[in-house]
Design a protein around this motif. Structure first.
Motif, short mmCIF file in Angstrom:
data_model
loop_
_atom_site.label_atom_id
_atom_site.label_comp_id
_atom_site.label_asym_id
_atom_site.label_seq_id
_atom_site.Cartn_x
_atom_site.Cartn_y
_atom_site.Cartn_z
N ALA A 116 0.84 -1.20 0.00
CA ALA A 116 0.00 0.00 0.00
C ALA A 116 0.87 1.25 0.00
O ALA A 116 0.58 2.22 -0.71
N ALA A 117 1.95 1.23 0.79
CA ALA A 117 2.85 2.38 0.86
C ALA A 117 3.59 2.59 -0.46
O ALA A 117 3.72 3.73 -0.94
N VAL A 162 16.63 1.20 3.15
CA VAL A 162 16.55 2.26 2.15
C VAL A 162 15.30 2.06 1.29
O VAL A 162 14.93 0.93 0.99
N VAL A 163 14.68 3.17 0.91
CA VAL A 163 13.64 3.12 -0.12
C VAL A 163 14.18 3.87 -1.33
O VAL A 163 14.98 4.81 -1.18
N THR A 180 12.40 18.89 -4.97
CA THR A 180 11.99 18.88 -3.56
C THR A 180 10.77 18.01 -3.32
O THR A 180 10.69 17.30 -2.30
N GLU A 181 9.81 18.05 -4.23
CA GLU A 181 8.58 17.29 -4.04
C GLU A 181 8.85 15.79 -3.94
O GLU A 181 8.26 15.09 -3.11
N VAL A 182 9.76 15.29 -4.79
CA VAL A 182 10.11 13.87 -4.75
C VAL A 182 10.86 13.55 -3.48
O VAL A 182 10.65 12.50 -2.85
N ARG A 183 11.74 14.44 -3.06
CA ARG A 183 12.47 14.25 -1.81
C ARG A 183 11.50 14.08 -0.64
O ARG A 183 11.66 13.19 0.20
N ARG A 241 10.87 10.65 1.56
CA ARG A 241 11.07 10.70 3.01
C ARG A 241 9.80 10.28 3.74
O ARG A 241 9.86 9.66 4.80
N ASN A 242 8.63 10.60 3.18
CA ASN A 242 7.38 10.14 3.77
C ASN A 242 7.27 8.62 3.67
O ASN A 242 6.83 7.95 4.62
N LEU A 243 7.69 8.07 2.52
CA LEU A 243 7.68 6.61 2.38
C LEU A 243 8.64 5.98 3.38
O LEU A 243 8.32 4.96 4.01
#
Length: 214
Positions: A39-40, A169-170, A181-184, A188-190
């Motif tokens: 799901a993540a 690591v993801v 920045t948005e991907v970063r 980091r949320n993942l």
């Protein structure tokens, strides 16, 4: 001799039985881990596609967990989500090697246009690659970097437990700029989600082998 053989056979059978009982007992944990992780990964793929306007079929999301101790430690692929065709991510890598290994070793977000790295390596050739520093060669051998054709952008982020322990690591790979920045933030949320989910259950690896038909 016959008695010894029977005893050895009994011990072996007993261990197999115990192993089977443990795997059955952990089956619920494995299924929950698999569902939560998938799901993540799925949500992350969707979010990266949205912020980059990249075709979702060109995006791959992976997660790695360390196995082994000290110099024998490897980052082993836990799972990958890719809904289209694309390059095959390595099933295992060393800490420090490649973007995934570098993010783990340096414990920070890392990204690069790997297509440029690969083309530069192929242009320079074996001798030039071997003369590079460990950092500039991403701690990869000539043979290893030669097998990375097909990758474009790669980004990776370390995973920490809620207590701050490094868990893995993801990573994401796509045909679009993943350094933004948005991907970063998304990666980091993942990583935070995977940190809360925790490491794979002990029987996860046999579960993965079974799915792969090994």
């Amino acid at each position: 001799m016959h008695i010894v053989s029977v005893a050895v056979l009994s011990v072996g059978t007993g261990r197999e039985l115990i192993g089977s009982i443990v795997r059955v007992a952990q089956l619920g944990q494995v299924r929950k881990f698999d569902q939560d992780m998938r799901a993540a990964l799925s949500a992350t793929l969707s979010r990266i596609s949205a912020v980059t306007n990249a075709d979702w079929r060109s995006i791959g999301i992976s997660t790695y967990h360390p196995r082994g101790i000290l110099i024998f430690r490897k980052l082993r692929l836990v799972d990958q989500l890719r809904l289209g065709t694309g390059p095959v991510v390595p099933a295992m890598c060393r800490p420090g090697a490649g973007i995934v290994g570098r993010a783990y070793e340096e414990q920070d977000f890392r990204s690069t246009n790997w297509e440029l790295v690969y083309k530069d390596a192929m242009s320079g050739g074996l001798r030039e690659w071997n003369e590079r520093s460990r950092y500039d060669s991403y701690q990869l051998t000539w043979g290893q970097v030669s097998c990375t054709d097909g990758f474009s952008w790669i980004a990776a982020c370390p995973v920490f437990s809620e207590g701050g322990k490094l868990l893995g690591v993801v990573s994401a790979d796509a045909s679009t700029d993943l350094s933004i920045t948005e991907v970063r933030i998304i990666l980091r949320n993942l990583a935070g989600t995977m940190g809360r989910i925790g490491p794979p259950p002990a029987s996860w690896w046999s579960f993965v082998a079974h799915k792969a038909g090994v």
